[in-house]
Design a protein around this motif. Sequence first.
Motif, mmCIF file in Angstrom:
data_model
loop_
_atom_site.group_PDB
_atom_site.id
_atom_site.type_symbol
_atom_site.label_atom_id
_atom_site.label_comp_id
_atom_site.label_asym_id
_atom_site.label_seq_id
_atom_site.Cartn_x
_atom_site.Cartn_y
_atom_site.Cartn_z
ATOM 1 N N VAL A 7 0.835 -1.206 0.000
ATOM 2 C CA VAL A 7 0.000 0.000 0.000
ATOM 3 C C VAL A 7 0.874 1.261 0.000
ATOM 4 O O VAL A 7 0.605 2.216 -0.735
ATOM 5 C CB VAL A 7 -0.982 -0.014 1.193
ATOM 6 C CG1 VAL A 7 -1.666 1.327 1.362
ATOM 7 C CG2 VAL A 7 -2.022 -1.117 1.015
ATOM 8 N N ALA A 10 2.142 1.828 -3.388
ATOM 9 C CA ALA A 10 1.108 2.406 -4.258
ATOM 10 C C ALA A 10 1.005 3.911 -4.035
ATOM 11 O O ALA A 10 0.785 4.672 -4.986
ATOM 12 C CB ALA A 10 -0.234 1.730 -4.007
ATOM 13 N N VAL A 61 -2.948 -4.737 -7.304
ATOM 14 C CA VAL A 61 -3.187 -3.846 -6.164
ATOM 15 C C VAL A 61 -2.357 -2.578 -6.312
ATOM 16 O O VAL A 61 -2.855 -1.459 -6.137
ATOM 17 C CB VAL A 61 -2.880 -4.562 -4.831
ATOM 18 C CG1 VAL A 61 -2.849 -3.582 -3.674
ATOM 19 C CG2 VAL A 61 -3.893 -5.674 -4.584
ATOM 20 N N LEU A 65 -4.461 0.843 -6.841
ATOM 21 C CA LEU A 65 -4.412 1.881 -5.804
ATOM 22 C C LEU A 65 -3.647 3.104 -6.275
ATOM 23 O O LEU A 65 -4.051 4.246 -6.024
ATOM 24 C CB LEU A 65 -3.793 1.339 -4.516
ATOM 25 C CG LEU A 65 -4.651 0.409 -3.688
ATOM 26 C CD1 LEU A 65 -3.899 -0.029 -2.435
ATOM 27 C CD2 LEU A 65 -5.960 1.069 -3.308
ATOM 28 N N VAL A 94 -10.959 0.574 -5.977
ATOM 29 C CA VAL A 94 -10.527 0.345 -4.593
ATOM 30 C C VAL A 94 -11.227 -0.888 -4.023
ATOM 31 O O VAL A 94 -10.600 -1.724 -3.359
ATOM 32 C CB VAL A 94 -10.780 1.596 -3.725
ATOM 33 C CG1 VAL A 94 -10.516 1.313 -2.264
ATOM 34 C CG2 VAL A 94 -9.911 2.748 -4.212
ATOM 35 N N VAL A 97 -9.600 -3.975 -5.415
ATOM 36 C CA VAL A 97 -8.293 -4.189 -4.803
ATOM 37 C C VAL A 97 -8.455 -4.814 -3.414
ATOM 38 O O VAL A 97 -7.745 -5.755 -3.057
ATOM 39 C CB VAL A 97 -7.519 -2.850 -4.734
ATOM 40 C CG1 VAL A 97 -6.347 -2.928 -3.787
ATOM 41 C CG2 VAL A 97 -7.065 -2.448 -6.129
#
Length: 107
Positions: A7, A10, A61, A65, A94, A97
Amino acid sequence: MAWAVLVISAVFEAVWATALSASDGFTEPVPTVVFAVALVLSMGGLAVAMRWIPVSVAYAVWVGLGAALTVGVTMIMGQEPVSVLKIVFLAGIVGSVIGLKFVRGES
């Protein structure tokens, strides 16, 4: 831990994409440096996350993102027009993901 790294990677993808636009073809020094640093951090984090997350999921992902964050940031900054449909489709990205995190490998 791998998901947190993914994350964060991203987020750095959104940073480098936004900085790339602001670099004006690499003619603006500060956005160019921000682009280069964020790119290395983003790719490095993706590579680390792929040690534990399958490439198909990690890449989806990361791209999803990163793209959603990039569009969101540009809308907030007034560089991209806001529309209900854009928000609906970004929410779809989102949501997809998030769904990938919970999909178990088929036997």
